[in-house]
Design a protein around this motif. Structure first.
Motif, PDB file in Angstrom:
ATOM      1  N   VAL A  72       0.828  -1.209   0.000  1.00 10.86           N
ATOM      2  CA  VAL A  72       0.000   0.000   0.000  1.00 10.86           C
ATOM      3  C   VAL A  72       0.863   1.261   0.000  1.00 10.86           C
ATOM      4  O   VAL A  72       0.600   2.212  -0.740  1.00 10.86           O
ATOM      5  CB  VAL A  72      -0.950  -0.005   1.209  1.00 10.86           C
ATOM      6  CG1 VAL A  72      -1.745   1.309   1.279  1.00 10.86           C
ATOM      7  CG2 VAL A  72      -1.907  -1.185   1.141  1.00 10.86           C
ATOM      8  N   GLY A  73       1.919   1.280   0.840  1.00  3.82           N
ATOM      9  CA  GLY A  73       2.745   2.480   0.987  1.00  3.82           C
ATOM     10  C   GLY A  73       3.418   2.935  -0.297  1.00  3.82           C
ATOM     11  O   GLY A  73       3.237   4.080  -0.726  1.00  3.82           O
ATOM     12  N   CYS A 344       6.824   0.808   5.918  1.00  8.86           N
ATOM     13  CA  CYS A 344       7.380  -0.541   6.043  1.00  8.86           C
ATOM     14  C   CYS A 344       8.265  -0.953   4.876  1.00  8.86           C
ATOM     15  O   CYS A 344       9.106  -1.843   5.031  1.00  8.86           O
ATOM     16  CB  CYS A 344       6.259  -1.555   6.203  1.00  8.86           C
ATOM     17  SG  CYS A 344       5.258  -1.288   7.677  1.00  8.86           S
ATOM     18  N   GLY A 345       8.093  -0.362   3.720  1.00 10.02           N
ATOM     19  CA  GLY A 345       8.948  -0.706   2.598  1.00 10.02           C
ATOM     20  C   GLY A 345      10.385  -0.293   2.802  1.00 10.02           C
ATOM     21  O   GLY A 345      11.299  -0.839   2.177  1.00 10.02           O
ATOM     22  N   THR A 386       8.604  -4.203  -5.948  1.00  4.40           N
ATOM     23  CA  THR A 386       7.666  -4.921  -6.813  1.00  4.40           C
ATOM     24  C   THR A 386       6.330  -4.192  -6.877  1.00  4.40           C
ATOM     25  O   THR A 386       5.731  -4.038  -7.946  1.00  4.40           O
ATOM     26  CB  THR A 386       7.449  -6.355  -6.290  1.00  4.40           C
ATOM     27  OG1 THR A 386       8.698  -7.049  -6.288  1.00  4.40           O
ATOM     28  CG2 THR A 386       6.452  -7.104  -7.157  1.00  4.40           C
ATOM     29  N   ALA A 387       5.849  -3.735  -5.709  1.00  2.00           N
ATOM     30  CA  ALA A 387       4.588  -2.988  -5.676  1.00  2.00           C
ATOM     31  C   ALA A 387       4.685  -1.712  -6.505  1.00  2.00           C
ATOM     32  O   ALA A 387       3.754  -1.359  -7.237  1.00  2.00           O
ATOM     33  CB  ALA A 387       4.221  -2.658  -4.224  1.00  2.00           C
ATOM     34  N   GLY A 403      -4.679   7.025  -3.395  1.00  2.00           N
ATOM     35  CA  GLY A 403      -3.846   6.200  -2.529  1.00  2.00           C
ATOM     36  C   GLY A 403      -4.673   5.252  -1.687  1.00  2.00           C
ATOM     37  O   GLY A 403      -5.868   5.061  -1.871  1.00  2.00           O
ATOM     38  N   GLY A 404      -3.984   4.590  -0.742  1.00  2.00           N
ATOM     39  CA  GLY A 404      -4.643   3.718   0.196  1.00  2.00           C
ATOM     40  C   GLY A 404      -5.067   2.391  -0.393  1.00  2.00           C
ATOM     41  O   GLY A 404      -4.611   1.961  -1.443  1.00  2.00           O
ATOM     42  N   ILE A 405      -5.979   1.732   0.320  1.00  2.00           N
ATOM     43  CA  ILE A 405      -6.391   0.377  -0.025  1.00  2.00           C
ATOM     44  C   ILE A 405      -7.036   0.330  -1.404  1.00  2.00           C
ATOM     45  O   ILE A 405      -6.773  -0.556  -2.212  1.00  2.00           O
ATOM     46  CB  ILE A 405      -7.372  -0.153   1.037  1.00  2.00           C
ATOM     47  CG1 ILE A 405      -6.678  -0.221   2.397  1.00  2.00           C
ATOM     48  CG2 ILE A 405      -7.899  -1.515   0.656  1.00  2.00           C
ATOM     49  CD1 ILE A 405      -7.627  -0.456   3.542  1.00  2.00           C
TER      50      ILE A 405
END
Length: 624
Positions: A72-73, A344-345, A386-387, A403-405
């Motif tokens: 997500v980030g 977190c990335g 990858t994201a 952004g977001g989910i």
């Protein structure tokens, strides 16, 4: 047009240099020694302290830290500020800050009998902030669990194939745990057989997709989807359910949330060998296949042109959209919000809870820390890259610009499915497979979060003990920290949070709090090193500590004074008593966290200075 392969090349180069060079230096720096007994052997109990094979523990650790945030980030940050700033922070910040954070925290906890970061902060930074930090960590985990459960439910609703595959995969993990730990059968042969079965579960899911309630709009499910609870109506009677195609909490989503939370509660109470270790080990192969396959597919597709679409960055994704980001979310200043958004990335305080909560209790020998701590964080950075690559391919699928989910899911699945066509996989298989990759990480992070929350409560209520209570007898304190009862408390609060809708407004606050926790974990490691030996240099942890303190305090200040005070309260950005109270609560929490951070930094810095000053003046420490 810029090719996506350059995202992959940049990350692979910096990560390789970091692991080959910097992690080797850190290994010597903290004096990892395989002759030193680890807590897993010293306190082996078959429940929490369990010596684990390195690949098994690596799988658990990666799967636990690699939740939805590294997907997500980066997708959100890339959509707001462009792919270049997002890539720069991942490629440079991860090996120099995030991997150092995880490595040092894991080593620190291992050297302190597998104790949590809260306990170590109390020992080295001071008891004044210990309980406050533990409460903060516990409440943060409740928020993490609730949001992750919601995201899993959203994915299962969007891809019913993944629901079937996930159920098969959990059943396989339970059997693998018995195979590995009770029957003591061959490890390699079992790995080959069970990993093959996990990938076969994707095919089973495609053939037999399941949902709990009918879709809100016709055609939302693939043909042949089995609706398990159709006899109970359309599901609109469920708490929080909204019968709208644009709603997040659709009836099927609202039905999956309690199921996922119940699973998390049960899984967190089981001994680690029953489900946590084998499931996370099997999940790691989904990561290796999803991330490794995507990277390989980008290379092959670029060189041979085998993808169904050119692997170039979509025109809708700018290289750099400006300091304030895109108009859809403006003003959103790159500093400090880019760093808080990617979280977190690159670096995450949640990892300190995992490293010091479960992983440190399962280290078989000290040298394993290099691969599991430092290497595990690099693996999460590859997931983030990858994201970002899937965003670059898919463009603004769905509502990605916001952004977001809502933006992360379609981009990760659609973009990933397109990339995997380079290897000859049809998009009809690639998309649900990438969705399963996302779900597997979220599930592991969800029940690991509940387990960590129990550890936090054990230390808050005390007394500190390695004897795990059931919580079924012994009074209120035992109930609050019990192995069976504490998960019920956490998941109940998490469920109320989801159906209330407040998770959405609190997610940004969690991002800042998460980075603050990372800063405090690095600060603790720095103080530990200063107390350990006067010859220890403090730059490796001290510089990241300073950077993360500035980022987290600035981010929380933005949330408190600009978003909530100026925009929401003074500017009338929110209406209604409930929304205004929520803004006030968020503002107060952010200010309290800022005060906590600055107070702990002051205490920690004073501790470091006092320790170094005492060592310089102590007899026998001079050159005379």
């Amino acid at each position: 047009m810029t090719q996506v392969i350059w995202i992959v090349v940049a990350v692979l180069v910096t990560f390789t240099v970091g692991y080959v060079g910097y992690s080797r230096y850190l290994t010597r720096f903290v004096e990892l020694d395989d002759d030193r007994e680890t807590p897993a052997h010293k306190y082996e109990d078959g429940q929490e302290y369990v010596p684990s094979k390195k690949p098994v523990l690596l799988g658990h650790h990666i799967s636990s830290i690699a939740g939805g945030a590294p997907i997500v980030g980066p997708v959100t940050a890339g959509a707001i500020w462009g792919w270049v700033p997002a890539l720069g922070w991942i490629a440079i910040g991860n090996p120099l800050m995030g991997a150092v954070h995880d490595f040092v925290t894991l080593t620190n906890s291992m050297r302190h009998e597998g104790r949590s970061i809260g306990y170590i902060i109390g020992e080295y930074v001071g008891e004044r902030g210990k309980n406050m930090l533990l409460w903060f960590a516990f409440l943060t985990l409740v928020l993490v669990v609730s949001v992750f459960a919601l995201v899993v439910a959203i994915v299962l609703n969007a891809y019913p194939q993944t629901a079937t595959a996930s159920l098969v995969y959990i059943a396989l993990a339970l059997v693998f745990g018995v195979y590995l730990y009770q029957m003591d059968l061959p490890f390699i042969a079992g790995t080959v057989a069970f990993v093959a079965a996990v990938f076969a579960a994707v095919w089973v899911g495609i053939e037999f997709p399941i949902a709990l309630f009918p879709p809100v709009e016709a055609g939302a499910y693939p043909d042949g989807t089995i609706v398990l609870l159709e006899a109970l109506g359309d599901g609109t009677w469920l708490p929080g359910a909204v019968d709208s195609a644009s709603a997040t909490l659709k009836p099927n989503v609202a039905a999956w949330v309690p199921v996922i939370l119940l699973y998390a509660a049960v899984a967190s109470a089981l001994p680690v060998w029953v489900l946590l270790q084998p499931r996370d080990y099997l999940s790691s192969f989904l990561l290796y296949a999803g991330v490794g396959g995507t990277i390989l597919a980008i290379i092959v597709g670029t060189l041979l042109g085998t993808a169904t679409e050119p692997l170039v960055i979509d025109e809708s994704i700018g290289a750099f959209t400006g300091f304030l980001g895109t108009d859809a979310v403006s003003p959103y200043p790159l500093f400090p919000l880019l760093f808080v958004t990617i979280a977190c990335g690159t670096i995450s305080g949640f990892h300190s809870l995992v490293s010091s909560g479960t992983t440190s209790k399962q280290i078989n020998k000290e040298s394993d820390v290099r691969l599991i701590g430092y290497g595990g964080m690099l693996a999460e950075g590859l997931l983030a890259a990858t994201a970002l690559s899937t965003l670059a391919i898919a463009g603004f699928a769905s509502d990605a610009a916001a952004g977001g989910i809502g933006g992360a899911l379609p981009n990760f699945a659609l973009g990933g499915g397109t990339i995997l066509t380079s290897l000859g996989l049809p998009a009809g298989f690639g998309e649900p497979f990438m969705a399963l990759v996302l779900v597997s990480f979220l599930l592991t992070s969800t029940d690991t979060g509940v387990r960590l929350g129990r550890y936090m409560m054990e230390e808050i209520i005390g007394p500190a003990s390695r004897e795990t209570e059931t919580g079924l007898s012994g009074g209120i304190g035992s109930f609050a920290r019990g192995r069976y009862t504490n998960p019920i408390i956490q998941c109940t609060f998490g469920y109320v949070l989801v159906i209330s809708g407040e998770w959405a407004t609190l997610w940004a606050l969690f991002g800042g709090a998460n980075q603050l926790l990372a800063a405090l974990a690095l600060l603790t490691g720095t103080v530990w090193l200063a107390n350990w030996d006067e010859t220890k240099q403090l730059l490796s942890t001290g510089v990241p500590t300073a950077v993360m303190v500035v980022i987290s305090v600035s981010g929380l200040a933005w949330i408190a004074f600009y978003e909530n005070l100026y925009v929401n309260l003074l500017g009338g950005g929110v209406t209604g008593l409930g929304a205004q109270l929520s803004a006030i609560v968020q503002m107060v929490i952010a200010i309290v966290l800022i005060g906590l951070a600055l107070a702990l930094v002051q205490i920690g810095y004073g501790n470091i200075m006092a320790e170094r000053r005492d060592e310089r003046t102590a007899p026998g420490t001079t050159d005379d």
